[in-house]
Design a protein around this motif. Structure first.
Motif, PDB file in Angstrom:
ATOM      1  N   GLN A 253       0.864  -1.192   0.000  1.00  0.00           N
ATOM      2  CA  GLN A 253       0.000   0.000   0.000  1.00  0.00           C
ATOM      3  C   GLN A 253       0.890   1.229   0.000  1.00  0.00           C
ATOM      4  OE1 GLN A 253      -3.015   1.883   1.588  1.00  0.00           O
ATOM      5  NE2 GLN A 253      -1.480   3.405   2.075  1.00  0.00           N
ATOM      6  N   GLY A 254       0.420   2.314  -0.602  1.00  0.00           N
ATOM      7  CA  GLY A 254       1.197   3.540  -0.583  1.00  0.00           C
ATOM      8  C   GLY A 254       0.822   4.461  -1.725  1.00  0.00           C
ATOM      9  N   ASP A 255       1.410   5.675  -1.696  1.00  0.00           N
ATOM     10  CA  ASP A 255       1.073   6.666  -2.706  1.00  0.00           C
ATOM     11  C   ASP A 255       2.288   7.382  -3.268  1.00  0.00           C
ATOM     12  OD1 ASP A 255       1.901   8.300  -0.678  1.00  0.00           O
ATOM     13  OD2 ASP A 255       0.021   9.384  -0.451  1.00  0.00           O
ATOM     14  N   GLY A 256       3.465   6.871  -3.030  1.00  0.00           N
ATOM     15  CA  GLY A 256       4.667   7.513  -3.569  1.00  0.00           C
ATOM     16  C   GLY A 256       5.608   7.996  -2.502  1.00  0.00           C
ATOM     17  N   HIS A 257       5.134   8.804  -1.569  1.00  0.00           N
ATOM     18  CA  HIS A 257       5.981   9.321  -0.499  1.00  0.00           C
ATOM     19  C   HIS A 257       5.836   8.510   0.787  1.00  0.00           C
ATOM     20  CE1 HIS A 257       7.393  13.175  -2.319  1.00  0.00           C
ATOM     21  NE2 HIS A 257       6.409  12.884  -3.130  1.00  0.00           N
ATOM     22  N   ASN A 258       4.812   7.679   0.846  1.00  0.00           N
ATOM     23  CA  ASN A 258       4.581   6.839   2.021  1.00  0.00           C
ATOM     24  C   ASN A 258       4.212   5.435   1.554  1.00  0.00           C
ATOM     25  OD1 ASN A 258       4.465   9.081   4.214  1.00  0.00           O
ATOM     26  ND2 ASN A 258       3.054   9.788   2.626  1.00  0.00           N
ATOM     27  N   TRP A 259       4.889   4.445   2.141  1.00  0.00           N
ATOM     28  CA  TRP A 259       4.648   3.068   1.711  1.00  0.00           C
ATOM     29  C   TRP A 259       4.528   2.137   2.915  1.00  0.00           C
ATOM     30  CZ3 TRP A 259       3.592   2.284  -3.263  1.00  0.00           C
ATOM     31  CH2 TRP A 259       4.063   3.204  -4.197  1.00  0.00           C
ATOM     32  N   VAL A 260       3.653   1.158   2.780  1.00  0.00           N
ATOM     33  CA  VAL A 260       3.575   0.040   3.719  1.00  0.00           C
ATOM     34  C   VAL A 260       4.079  -1.171   2.947  1.00  0.00           C
ATOM     35  CG1 VAL A 260       2.080  -1.444   5.095  1.00  0.00           C
ATOM     36  CG2 VAL A 260       1.626   1.022   4.981  1.00  0.00           C
ATOM     37  N   ALA A 261       4.987  -1.932   3.549  1.00  0.00           N
ATOM     38  CA  ALA A 261       5.615  -3.028   2.805  1.00  0.00           C
ATOM     39  C   ALA A 261       5.922  -4.216   3.696  1.00  0.00           C
ATOM     40  CB  ALA A 261       6.915  -2.531   2.161  1.00  0.00           C
ATOM     41  N   TRP A 262       5.909  -5.396   3.084  1.00  0.00           N
ATOM     42  CA  TRP A 262       6.485  -6.557   3.749  1.00  0.00           C
ATOM     43  C   TRP A 262       7.992  -6.445   3.632  1.00  0.00           C
ATOM     44  CZ3 TRP A 262       2.575  -9.128   0.256  1.00  0.00           C
ATOM     45  CH2 TRP A 262       1.373  -9.344   0.940  1.00  0.00           C
ATOM     46  N   ASP A 263       8.675  -6.658   4.723  1.00  0.00           N
ATOM     47  CA  ASP A 263      10.131  -6.514   4.766  1.00  0.00           C
ATOM     48  C   ASP A 263      10.773  -7.900   4.724  1.00  0.00           C
ATOM     49  OD1 ASP A 263      12.740  -5.891   5.139  1.00  0.00           O
ATOM     50  OD2 ASP A 263      12.474  -4.854   7.050  1.00  0.00           O
ATOM     51  N   TYR A 264      11.300  -8.254   3.557  1.00  0.00           N
ATOM     52  CA  TYR A 264      11.955  -9.557   3.373  1.00  0.00           C
ATOM     53  C   TYR A 264      13.472  -9.441   3.459  1.00  0.00           C
ATOM     54  CZ  TYR A 264       7.605 -11.844   1.865  1.00  0.00           C
ATOM     55  OH  TYR A 264       6.331 -12.395   1.812  1.00  0.00           O
ATOM     56  N   ARG A 265      13.979  -8.363   4.051  1.00  0.00           N
ATOM     57  CA  ARG A 265      15.427  -8.170   4.108  1.00  0.00           C
ATOM     58  C   ARG A 265      16.124  -9.200   4.985  1.00  0.00           C
ATOM     59  NH1 ARG A 265      15.473  -1.713   5.208  1.00  0.00           N
ATOM     60  NH2 ARG A 265      13.573  -2.308   6.332  1.00  0.00           N
ATOM     61  N   GLN A 266      15.414  -9.742   5.977  1.00  0.00           N
ATOM     62  CA  GLN A 266      16.031 -10.703   6.891  1.00  0.00           C
ATOM     63  C   GLN A 266      15.376 -12.075   6.847  1.00  0.00           C
ATOM     64  OE1 GLN A 266      18.768  -9.845   8.563  1.00  0.00           O
ATOM     65  NE2 GLN A 266      18.644  -7.745   7.762  1.00  0.00           N
ATOM     66  N   THR A 267      14.411 -12.260   5.945  1.00  0.00           N
ATOM     67  CA  THR A 267      13.682 -13.522   5.911  1.00  0.00           C
ATOM     68  C   THR A 267      13.057 -13.734   4.543  1.00  0.00           C
ATOM     69  OG1 THR A 267      11.909 -14.796   6.978  1.00  0.00           O
ATOM     70  CG2 THR A 267      11.543 -12.437   6.698  1.00  0.00           C
ATOM     71  N   ASN A 268      12.657 -14.960   4.254  1.00  0.00           N
ATOM     72  CA  ASN A 268      11.945 -15.269   3.023  1.00  0.00           C
ATOM     73  C   ASN A 268      10.502 -15.691   3.287  1.00  0.00           C
ATOM     74  OD1 ASN A 268      13.987 -14.674   1.192  1.00  0.00           O
ATOM     75  ND2 ASN A 268      14.863 -16.730   1.306  1.00  0.00           N
ATOM     76  N   GLU A 269      10.095 -15.680   4.569  1.00  0.00           N
ATOM     77  CA  GLU A 269       8.727 -16.033   4.923  1.00  0.00           C
ATOM     78  C   GLU A 269       8.342 -15.322   6.217  1.00  0.00           C
ATOM     79  OE1 GLU A 269       8.421 -20.212   5.527  1.00  0.00           O
ATOM     80  OE2 GLU A 269      10.059 -20.287   6.967  1.00  0.00           O
ATOM     81  N   ASN A 270       7.031 -15.218   6.433  1.00  0.00           N
ATOM     82  CA  ASN A 270       6.496 -14.519   7.609  1.00  0.00           C
ATOM     83  C   ASN A 270       7.162 -13.153   7.838  1.00  0.00           C
ATOM     84  OD1 ASN A 270       4.842 -16.777   8.213  1.00  0.00           O
ATOM     85  ND2 ASN A 270       6.601 -17.781   9.201  1.00  0.00           N
ATOM     86  N   PRO A 271       7.154 -12.282   6.860  1.00  0.00           N
ATOM     87  CA  PRO A 271       7.849 -10.997   6.982  1.00  0.00           C
ATOM     88  C   PRO A 271       7.114 -10.030   7.909  1.00  0.00           C
ATOM     89  CG  PRO A 271       6.552 -11.005   4.994  1.00  0.00           C
ATOM     90  CD  PRO A 271       6.436 -12.390   5.566  1.00  0.00           C
ATOM     91  N   PRO A 272       7.846  -9.192   8.619  1.00  0.00           N
ATOM     92  CA  PRO A 272       7.204  -8.107   9.367  1.00  0.00           C
ATOM     93  C   PRO A 272       6.710  -7.045   8.386  1.00  0.00           C
ATOM     94  CG  PRO A 272       9.583  -7.881   9.467  1.00  0.00           C
ATOM     95  CD  PRO A 272       9.312  -9.192   8.778  1.00  0.00           C
ATOM     96  N   VAL A 273       5.871  -6.156   8.878  1.00  0.00           N
ATOM     97  CA  VAL A 273       5.346  -5.074   8.049  1.00  0.00           C
ATOM     98  C   VAL A 273       6.023  -3.775   8.460  1.00  0.00           C
ATOM     99  CG1 VAL A 273       3.278  -3.836   7.300  1.00  0.00           C
ATOM    100  CG2 VAL A 273       3.129  -6.279   7.891  1.00  0.00           C
TER     101      VAL A 273
END
Length: 292
Positions: A117-137
């Motif tokens: 979700q987001g509009d360009g300057h603000n984003w909500v994302a799953w963070d897969y930087r430290q994992t490949n499953e069950n990512p934090p938001v």
């Protein structure tokens, strides 16, 4: 699943909260997708999508939701106690989570994210930087250069969504004495004529939209929304002329737009106009950066 759907009513309706405008943004709802197609996407991305998300996406592939906020304990460019969340992206390359790679490059975001979700300057994302499953938001606020976790899982994220209502109504009595044109001026045009001008797609006529008299917050919301809607896939001189009208309105009603939190509409319109790849339009839109 049914109980959860009943609580959240997620993806159940697509009407914008601006009921008076009776808008339905079907672009956010994508074509249906199957379990096999989802598995292929996971294999291609080399990660596992949250289980609850996959269940929702099979039911309906993305869309607006009945909530508009998620609580935070950190101040953001949106508010000091919440962020705006009014849709969840489905699975597709355009307007879906598979657009993440392009958007990450476009907005200078970290790698290994999936933007939901987001509009360009603000984003909500799953963070897969430290994992490949069950990512934090995570939440990314580019205006404040913030990157912080808002939920340990997608389930937690969904459970905390709520409807924010501005009880202060600070914008109810906004000063609209500054008019681009007086409604009694013989050159003033009505909503119907604005719509006809946009349907005609004649760049020589677009400037006349500035002759629409803005007398209230409702008028301002309406004109910004219709500009945004007509910014999609617009090209050439049409894009430049519409960007010029948008700039004129933003310049005249900066205070009202900021006070009524209408910047998101302006951002989205500017983002769409920027896709025209018109050099003159890009120069004009560059002036929006400080405002947005």
């Amino acid at each position: 699943m049914n109980a959860w759907i009943g609580i959240l009513s997620i993806f159940a309706r697509f009407k914008m909260r601006l009921n008076a405008l009776k808008r339905v943004d079907l672009r956010i709802r994508l074509k249906d997708i199957s379990e096999d197609e989802i598995k292929k996407v996971e294999k291609k991305l080399n990660l596992t999508l949250p289980q609850q998300y996959k269940k929702l996406i099979i039911q309906q592939n993305g869309g607006l939701i009945n909530f508009n906020a998620f609580p935070t304990n950190q101040e953001t460019s949106c508010a000091d106690d919440h962020i705006e969340v009014d849709h969840i992206r489905g699975i597709e390359k355009d307007l879906g989570i598979l657009e993440s790679e392009y958007l990450i490059k476009e907005w200078g975001l970290p790698q290994k994210l999936l933007l939901i979700q987001g509009d360009g300057h603000n984003w909500v994302a799953w963070d897969y930087r430290q994992t490949n499953e069950n990512p934090p938001v995570h939440y990314f606020d580019l205006e404040l250069n913030n990157d912080f976790k808002i939920a340990d899982s997608f389930d937690e994220f969904l459970s905390k969504l709520y409807t924010y209502e501005d009880e202060t109504h600070e914008y109810d009595n906004l000063d609209f004495d500054i008019h681009t044109i007086d409604p009694n001026d013989p050159d003033a045009i009505q909503k119907e004529e604005v719509e006809k001008i946009l349907i005609s797609k004649n760049p020589l006529e677009i400037h006349r939209i500035s002759l629409f008299p803005i007398q209230s917050l409702e008028d301002l919301e309406w004109i910004l929304h219709i500009i945004k809607e007509n910014s999609i896939e617009i090209k050439g001189d049409m894009a430049f002329e519409l960007a010029d009208v948008l700039m004129s309105i933003v310049s005249s009603y900066t205070h009202q737009i900021k006070s009524a939190n209408l910047r998101k509409i302006v951002r989205e319109a500017a983002q769409e106009l920027g896709k025209s790849k018109n050099a003159d339009t890009e120069i004009l839109l560059d002036q929006f950066k400080d405002f947005m």
